[in-house]
Design a protein around this motif. Sequence first.
Motif, short mmCIF file in Angstrom:
data_model
loop_
_atom_site.label_atom_id
_atom_site.label_comp_id
_atom_site.label_asym_id
_atom_site.label_seq_id
_atom_site.Cartn_x
_atom_site.Cartn_y
_atom_site.Cartn_z
N PHE A 259 27.83 43.33 46.30
CA PHE A 259 29.28 43.42 46.10
C PHE A 259 29.87 44.61 46.85
CE2 PHE A 259 32.85 45.25 43.68
CZ PHE A 259 33.76 44.22 43.83
N VAL A 260 29.20 45.76 46.76
CA VAL A 260 29.69 46.97 47.45
C VAL A 260 29.71 46.75 48.96
CG1 VAL A 260 29.14 49.37 48.01
CG2 VAL A 260 29.00 48.58 45.64
N ASN A 261 28.66 46.17 49.49
CA ASN A 261 28.58 45.92 50.93
C ASN A 261 29.67 44.95 51.38
OD1 ASN A 261 27.12 46.16 53.54
ND2 ASN A 261 26.70 43.99 53.21
N TYR A 262 29.86 43.89 50.59
CA TYR A 262 30.91 42.91 50.90
C TYR A 262 32.29 43.56 50.86
CZ TYR A 262 34.32 39.23 49.94
OH TYR A 262 35.43 38.43 49.96
N SER A 263 32.55 44.34 49.83
CA SER A 263 33.85 44.99 49.68
C SER A 263 34.10 46.01 50.78
CB SER A 263 33.95 45.67 48.30
OG SER A 263 33.73 44.75 47.27
N TYR A 264 33.06 46.77 51.11
CA TYR A 264 33.20 47.80 52.14
C TYR A 264 33.49 47.16 53.49
CZ TYR A 264 32.57 52.51 53.98
OH TYR A 264 32.78 53.74 54.56
N LYS A 265 32.80 46.08 53.79
CA LYS A 265 33.03 45.37 55.05
C LYS A 265 34.43 44.77 55.09
CE LYS A 265 31.49 41.30 57.64
NZ LYS A 265 30.55 40.15 57.67
N ARG A 266 34.84 44.19 53.99
CA ARG A 266 36.12 43.49 53.92
C ARG A 266 37.30 44.45 54.03
NH1 ARG A 266 39.69 41.78 49.89
NH2 ARG A 266 40.48 39.66 50.12
N ASN A 267 37.15 45.65 53.51
CA ASN A 267 38.27 46.59 53.45
C ASN A 267 38.05 47.85 54.28
OD1 ASN A 267 39.95 45.27 51.16
ND2 ASN A 267 37.89 45.37 50.32
N TYR A 268 37.11 47.78 55.21
CA TYR A 268 36.72 48.99 55.94
C TYR A 268 37.89 49.66 56.63
CZ TYR A 268 34.77 52.06 59.46
OH TYR A 268 34.53 53.15 60.26
N MET A 317 35.78 49.89 44.37
CA MET A 317 35.74 48.75 45.27
C MET A 317 36.64 47.63 44.77
SD MET A 317 34.00 49.41 47.94
CE MET A 317 32.71 50.47 48.59
N ILE A 318 36.67 47.41 43.47
CA ILE A 318 37.56 46.40 42.89
C ILE A 318 39.01 46.76 43.19
CG2 ILE A 318 38.43 45.43 40.71
CD1 ILE A 318 35.59 45.55 39.63
N PHE A 319 39.32 48.05 43.14
CA PHE A 319 40.68 48.52 43.39
C PHE A 319 41.14 48.22 44.82
CE2 PHE A 319 43.72 51.83 44.65
CZ PHE A 319 44.67 51.70 43.65
N THR A 320 40.19 48.11 45.76
CA THR A 320 40.57 47.87 47.16
C THR A 320 41.07 46.46 47.41
OG1 THR A 320 38.32 47.21 47.82
CG2 THR A 320 38.86 49.57 47.95
N PHE A 321 40.81 45.54 46.49
CA PHE A 321 41.29 44.17 46.67
C PHE A 321 42.80 44.12 46.43
CE2 PHE A 321 36.81 43.50 46.08
CZ PHE A 321 36.52 42.40 46.86
N LYS A 322 43.50 43.54 47.37
CA LYS A 322 44.97 43.48 47.27
C LYS A 322 45.42 42.42 46.27
CE LYS A 322 45.66 45.08 52.02
NZ LYS A 322 46.22 44.75 53.37
N SER A 323 44.65 41.36 46.17
CA SER A 323 45.01 40.27 45.27
C SER A 323 44.74 40.66 43.81
CB SER A 323 44.23 39.01 45.63
OG SER A 323 44.39 38.02 44.63
N ILE A 324 45.76 40.57 42.98
CA ILE A 324 45.61 40.87 41.55
C ILE A 324 44.64 39.90 40.90
CG2 ILE A 324 46.79 41.01 39.33
CD1 ILE A 324 47.45 43.28 41.20
N ASN A 325 44.69 38.65 41.32
CA ASN A 325 43.79 37.64 40.74
C ASN A 325 42.33 37.96 41.06
OD1 ASN A 325 45.86 36.13 39.59
ND2 ASN A 325 46.15 34.90 41.44
N ASN A 326 42.08 38.42 42.29
CA ASN A 326 40.71 38.80 42.66
C ASN A 326 40.23 39.99 41.84
OD1 ASN A 326 40.37 36.78 44.56
ND2 ASN A 326 41.01 38.05 46.29
N ARG A 327 41.12 40.94 41.65
CA ARG A 327 40.77 42.11 40.82
C ARG A 327 40.40 41.67 39.41
NH1 ARG A 327 45.16 46.97 41.95
NH2 ARG A 327 45.05 46.98 44.25
#
Length: 362
Positions: A259-268, A317-327
């Motif tokens: 999850f951390v790797n995915y989030s870091y890549k997605r929001n780098y 990492m959860i905070f970096t997601f812009k979508s409220i639904n994803n959070r």
Amino acid sequence: MTIFLFLIFLILLLAIILYDSNYKNKKLYSRVYLCITFISLLIVSGCRGLSIGTDTNMYVRAFNAVKSIQDMFVYYVDRFEVGYRFFNVMIKQLSDNPHLLLFFSSVLILLMTYYFFYKESKYPWMSLLMFVGLMYYSNSMCLLRQYLAIGFVFLAIVCLEKQKRFKFLGLVILASLFHSSAIITILLYPLMKIEITNSNRRIIIAVALISTLFANQLINLVIRIVPKYTSYLTSDKYYLENQIGTILKAILQFLFFVFVNYSYKRNYENNKSSILKIGYYCSLSACVISFVSINGAILDRMAVYFSIINCITIPNMIFTFKSINNRRLFVVILIIICLSYYIIILVYRPYWSGIIPYVFWE
């Protein structure tokens, strides 16, 4: 077990009431939340009986043996680090009651933990949920020296995040005076010099995976450096029982790193903060060391210095997601993981930490 179930649900219930009631005053409500939960956790861990915690009896015997500064150089010299022995002597100046050792240890551990969560986590309540739900809080009641060391590592990471490198190194050394294994966190200093980009992220992961191939050599090296931990390799109890725990932890750390790797890549591109970088390296290190520790429990003790940082990394990492639904989706998944892990361990493996049945100040 009831009191521990009460704590985890108190953490969740207060989060729902205080954080959702007035989001504009988030900082105020966060402080109120942390104060209430701090007092609750302190009462349970600080006022526990002397039989609570698998290693508590050993710490109580050591506390009773050391009566002066001179004694700290005579008793348990080979077993306990000098910082922890000095900590015992200072408490002994106040009283001979070993309950004070448990109380002041809990105060220090919780103060440093809460400070770290408050300063570095976007969602302190979520960090606290992971701290309790993933059994770190329970383990702090039996592994006094290591969790005191972890507290100082928390402070060290705050300094590293602010690029106060000398303070970071000083606090890591101080942590190692309570538990020698804490010195491994000094690796974060050179790691922070390596940038995590989408191009070199695969190289970093590949190097980490290759290092697992040298697990036996690494374990033997650790034993040569710290021979007092040889029993972790030779104990039948470890192979028959504790190995289940290390496998479970390894799987959990792998899922967290994915999850951390995915989030870091997605929001780098939008999230290049130092604390996320520290979190990435800690999550990767925890994953690798956890898998290596399946062959040697000594490394499991070292993995916790990195795995516990997930308590702020996952919420951040959860905070970096812009979508409220994803959070919300990831928050729900995290809550389910923490509650499931917590309840399963309490019900089926309560003796791992020795906190059940709970006894109050006997």
